[in-house]
Design a protein around this motif. Structure first.
Motif, PDB file in Angstrom:
ATOM      1  N   GLN A 140       5.773  -3.373   5.759  1.00 37.05           N
ATOM      2  CA  GLN A 140       5.652  -4.451   4.783  1.00 37.05           C
ATOM      3  C   GLN A 140       5.816  -3.918   3.358  1.00 37.05           C
ATOM      4  OE1 GLN A 140       2.650  -7.898   4.426  1.00 37.05           O
ATOM      5  NE2 GLN A 140       1.497  -6.117   3.745  1.00 37.05           N
ATOM      6  N   GLY A 141       5.179  -2.778   3.065  1.00 37.86           N
ATOM      7  CA  GLY A 141       5.315  -2.176   1.737  1.00 37.86           C
ATOM      8  C   GLY A 141       6.766  -1.823   1.436  1.00 37.86           C
ATOM      9  N   MET A 142       7.465  -1.324   2.451  1.00 44.06           N
ATOM     10  CA  MET A 142       8.888  -0.983   2.275  1.00 44.06           C
ATOM     11  C   MET A 142       9.709  -2.247   2.008  1.00 44.06           C
ATOM     12  SD  MET A 142       9.284   1.785   5.349  1.00 44.06           S
ATOM     13  CE  MET A 142       8.801   3.502   5.106  1.00 44.06           C
ATOM     14  N   ILE A 144       8.657  -5.013   0.654  1.00 41.09           N
ATOM     15  CA  ILE A 144       8.354  -5.477  -0.708  1.00 41.09           C
ATOM     16  C   ILE A 144       9.133  -4.637  -1.723  1.00 41.09           C
ATOM     17  CG2 ILE A 144       6.544  -5.659  -2.478  1.00 41.09           C
ATOM     18  CD1 ILE A 144       4.556  -6.332  -0.232  1.00 41.09           C
ATOM     19  N   ALA A 145       9.157  -3.307  -1.488  1.00 39.46           N
ATOM     20  CA  ALA A 145       9.909  -2.427  -2.397  1.00 39.46           C
ATOM     21  C   ALA A 145      11.377  -2.840  -2.441  1.00 39.46           C
ATOM     22  CB  ALA A 145       9.772  -0.972  -1.955  1.00 39.46           C
ATOM     23  N   LEU A 148      11.790  -5.909  -4.538  1.00 40.02           N
ATOM     24  CA  LEU A 148      11.676  -5.595  -5.970  1.00 40.02           C
ATOM     25  C   LEU A 148      12.987  -5.026  -6.518  1.00 40.02           C
ATOM     26  CD1 LEU A 148       8.104  -3.962  -6.150  1.00 40.02           C
ATOM     27  CD2 LEU A 148       8.805  -6.119  -7.222  1.00 40.02           C
ATOM     28  N   ASP A 149      13.726  -4.343  -5.637  1.00 38.71           N
ATOM     29  CA  ASP A 149      14.962  -3.688  -6.079  1.00 38.71           C
ATOM     30  C   ASP A 149      16.212  -4.497  -5.755  1.00 38.71           C
ATOM     31  OD1 ASP A 149      13.481  -1.615  -7.094  1.00 38.71           O
ATOM     32  OD2 ASP A 149      13.745  -0.297  -5.367  1.00 38.71           O
TER      33      ASP A 149
ATOM     34  N   PHE B  50       0.158  -7.099  -6.557  1.00 39.22           N
ATOM     35  CA  PHE B  50       0.020  -7.668  -5.226  1.00 39.22           C
ATOM     36  C   PHE B  50      -1.448  -7.867  -4.869  1.00 39.22           C
ATOM     37  CE2 PHE B  50       4.006  -5.533  -5.668  1.00 39.22           C
ATOM     38  CZ  PHE B  50       4.879  -6.542  -5.285  1.00 39.22           C
ATOM     39  N   GLY B  61      -1.783   0.639   3.636  1.00 39.38           N
ATOM     40  CA  GLY B  61      -0.516   0.829   4.339  1.00 39.38           C
ATOM     41  C   GLY B  61       0.649   0.288   3.526  1.00 39.38           C
ATOM     42  N   THR B  62       0.451  -0.870   2.924  1.00 43.17           N
ATOM     43  CA  THR B  62       1.495  -1.472   2.090  1.00 43.17           C
ATOM     44  C   THR B  62       1.805  -0.568   0.902  1.00 43.17           C
ATOM     45  OG1 THR B  62       0.706  -3.653   2.747  1.00 43.17           O
ATOM     46  CG2 THR B  62       2.136  -3.561   0.814  1.00 43.17           C
ATOM     47  N   ALA B  63       0.765  -0.022   0.291  1.00 40.09           N
ATOM     48  CA  ALA B  63       0.954   0.904  -0.835  1.00 40.09           C
ATOM     49  C   ALA B  63       1.749   2.125  -0.383  1.00 40.09           C
ATOM     50  CB  ALA B  63      -0.393   1.322  -1.407  1.00 40.09           C
ATOM     51  N   GLY B  65       3.963   2.252   2.050  1.00 39.69           N
ATOM     52  CA  GLY B  65       5.360   1.834   2.216  1.00 39.69           C
ATOM     53  C   GLY B  65       6.072   1.730   0.878  1.00 39.69           C
ATOM     54  N   LEU B  66       5.400   1.186  -0.115  1.00 46.23           N
ATOM     55  CA  LEU B  66       5.974   1.092  -1.461  1.00 46.23           C
ATOM     56  C   LEU B  66       6.260   2.485  -2.020  1.00 46.23           C
ATOM     57  CD1 LEU B  66       3.691  -1.779  -2.744  1.00 46.23           C
ATOM     58  CD2 LEU B  66       6.181  -1.819  -2.984  1.00 46.23           C
ATOM     59  N   CYS B  69       9.225   4.266  -0.697  1.00 42.16           N
ATOM     60  CA  CYS B  69      10.492   3.730  -1.206  1.00 42.16           C
ATOM     61  C   CYS B  69      10.599   3.898  -2.719  1.00 42.16           C
ATOM     62  CB  CYS B  69      10.654   2.273  -0.791  1.00 42.16           C
ATOM     63  SG  CYS B  69      10.845   2.083   0.987  1.00 42.16           S
ATOM     64  N   LYS B  71       8.331   3.665  -5.289  1.00 44.18           N
ATOM     65  CA  LYS B  71       7.439   3.038  -6.273  1.00 44.18           C
ATOM     66  C   LYS B  71       6.219   3.936  -6.502  1.00 44.18           C
ATOM     67  CE  LYS B  71      10.193  -0.416  -6.305  1.00 44.18           C
ATOM     68  NZ  LYS B  71      11.199  -0.402  -7.386  1.00 44.18           N
TER      69      LYS B  71
END
Lengths: 286, 310
Positions: A140-142, A144-145, A148-149, B50, B61-63, B65-66, B69, B71
């Motif tokens: 999910q975080g990926m 969202i990233a 954003l891009d 968020f 977990g979301t952090a 993943g960010l 990629c 962030k």
């Protein structure tokens, strides 16, 4: 990107036959790898391999010649114990050598018992998993990233049915629709068995489709060993806008090896030399 | 010592300034944005903020993943709640080499009235045990701003520990944060107090009181709890005759006291006194009453140092 995968879920007959042939060979690799390692999880690797092959060699945009490129599609293997299926694909695609497969679970090997993300940015080892229930949040975080891009890539997450019992999975199932992540696809390898027994007896996750639909996911149910159906589900996911897609893939634990199919005990036990030889003979005949 | 500010407030303000300069900064919170002060960022940059609801595990977990990629995520909650999701921090964040900044506010027993369930008292111990995890606790608002800026480019996961309560400003505006290095704030030779967070200002006041009695105490700010500045700690202990006190608003098990003891036991065995919350659960009360009860205020620290040196 590299011709190892066209990066599109097109489901024509030639494509399906090509992927089936790869999956047939990689099943042999999985059995050999686990027999050599002397431990590991054959049941859930064999139930997942058809879908992992379809992702690796058709759906995902990735490039073994240039693993880190930022616009590659991401694939998180939340059911980390199924990693032999990913390692077999990594060798087939050229991320690792075939010889390296025989180092699985050995001291000093890059091929750890569960996925680690540190050695090569290949699909399936994008994040460390193995403690169950965590992968969908990371995916999910990926996603969202990517949003954003300007959405350069899509994100796929393969879950096990046992880990659907984890609370964190339901947290992610609640949050992904909030963020309208139509670039995220969750795939459930629903092989019906976990370590302590059948999922329905250990802690039933049904009625699953109703739960997922009530959480506002787009839900598709398929036979997870029907590669054509899998590719069509991926196509449907790409066409679905405004919400994420969840694919319930009904599978058979230990699929392809007659004496492993549907047997709970083959969740986390490697075949011995004699069993492996029998399994490989069977797979080569099929 | 005229300016007083909670380090969580300084964090929220620093985050807004950082967000203006850096597009890759993203912030997540789990229904405590008003309390952690991450809402300041959320109001300014809603597209990069968020609100995850009360889902700390999912937020971590979301952090991760960010971060994987590209962030730079700051994931915020109370210290006890966010470090309570240890398995997610262990596997999705640290083991995955995800550059997540885990922010735990409401550190220590000074949370006060809400009682033990909201007081982060074991968080340093938990975070310190994880390979690659940096653990940082600034002593005042100036240092908090500097640490937040530092964290924008830090390689690897990090845990940032912040206070709910106001703390005295002890640094001048031109202060430069040096990751992994201790900072000597007051010289002395009879003993050294290694302090972190709110106890830095308290220890400085204690040292002043002790000086009036002819006791010369060095005060050292340990903002980076991991990796510990081994060389600096040993040097300070040696300069102060091997008489070492630690002061922190955290359990005496696993925090600054343990880190210093581990270091000195191997490199310069010293006489030690660990001031902190003893091996008990926290309780409700005003921060001032609690600091008095557990000897974590200047008077309490001075009294314990006096007894220790007698």
């Amino acid at each position: 990107m590299h011709p190892v995968s066209p990066g599109t879920p097109r489901a024509d007959e030639a494509t399906v036959r090509r992927l089936e042939e790869i999956a047939r060979r990689l099943r042999v690799d999985i059995v050999e790898m686990l027999a050599k390692a002397g431990s590991g999880h054959p049941g859930g690797s064999l139930s997942a391999i058809d879908m992992v092959v379809a992702l690796y060699f058709q759906v995902l945009r990735h490039d073994p010649q240039n693993p880190g490129r930022p616009d590659r599609d991401r694939f998180v293997l939340s059911k980390g114990h199924g990693v032999p299926a990913v390692y077999a694909c990594m060798a087939e695609a050229g991320y690792v050598s075939r010889e390296e497969l025989s180092t699985l679970r050995r001291l000093g090997s890059r091929l750890q018992g569960h996925p680690v993300s540190s050695f090569v940015l290949a699909p399936g080892v994008e994040a460390c998993t193995g403690s169950l229930g965590q992968g969908l949040s990371v995916a999910q975080g990926m996603a969202i990233a990517s949003k954003l891009d300007g959405e350069p890539f899509r994100v796929y997450c393969l879950l096990g049915d046992g880990e659907m019992q984890e609370g964190q999975v339901w947290e992610a199932l609640m949050s992904a629709p909030k963020y309208r992540l139509d670039n995220l696809v969750a795939i459930l390898d629903y092989n019906k068995a976990q370590i302590d027994g059948f999922v329905k007896d250990v802690m039933d996750i049904e009625p699953l489709r109703e739960k997922l639909e009530s959480f506002n996911w787009h839900v598709v149910t398929i036979d997870g060993h029907d590669i054509g159906a899998f590719l069509r589900a991926m196509e449907e996911a790409q066409a679905t806008k405004g919400r994420p897609t969840f694919v319930i893939a009904n599978t058979v634990k230990g699929k392809g090896v007659s004496f492993m199919e549907g047997v709970v005990d083959w969740h986390g036990v490697a075949p011995n030399a004699e069993q492996a030889a029998r399994a490989i003979e069977e797979l080569k005949r099929s | 010592m005229s300016v007083k500010k909670a380090t969580r407030q300084a964090f929220g303000e620093a985050l807004v300034r950082l967000g203006e300069e850096r597009q890759d900064i993203v912030v997540l919170d789990a229904d405590l944005a008003k309390s952690t002060k991450s809402e300041l960022f959320g109001k300014k940059f809603p597209e990069r903020f968020f609100e995850m609801g009360i889902q700390e595990a999912n937020m971590l977990g979301t952090a991760a993943g960010l971060a994987l990629c590209g962030k730079v995520p700051f994931a915020c909650s109370f210290a006890c709640f966010i470090t309570g999701r240890y398995d997610q921090i262990r596997i999705s964040v640290a083991y995955s080499e995800a550059n997540v900044r885990i922010v735990g506010t409401h550190a220590g027993i000074a949370v006060g009235d809400d009682g033990y369930s909201q007081q982060g008292l074991e968080d340093i111990a938990l975070m310190r045990a994880l390979p690659t995890m940096a653990v940082i606790q600034p002593a005042d608002d100036v240092e908090t701003e500097a640490v937040v800026r530092y964290l924008a480019d830090h390689e690897g996961p990090a845990y940032l520990r912040l206070t709910r309560q106001n703390v005295d400003r002890i640094h001048s505006e031109d202060y430069v944060f040096r990751f992994g290095r201790i900072e000597t704030l007051r010289d002395g030779k009879d003993a050294v107090i290694f302090a972190t967070g709110a106890q830095v200002a308290e220890s400085l006041r204690a040292a002043e009181a002790l000086a009036a009695e002819g006791i010369s105490v060095r005060v050292v700010n340990v903002a980076t709890l991991k990796p510990l500045d081994v060389e600096g700690v040993v040097e300070a202990a040696r300069a102060c005759g091997g008489k070492v006190i630690t002061a922190e608003d955290h359990s005496v098990i696993g925090g600054l006291g343990s880190a210093v003891a581990e270091c000195l036991a191997e490199h310069f065995p010293s006489r030690m006194l660990r001031i902190g919350v003893p091996d008990v659960f926290g309780e409700s009360g005003s921060p001032a009453d609690l600091y008095r009860k557990y000897g974590l205020d200047a008077e309490g620290i001075a009294k314990k140092v006096r007894e220790f040196l007698r």
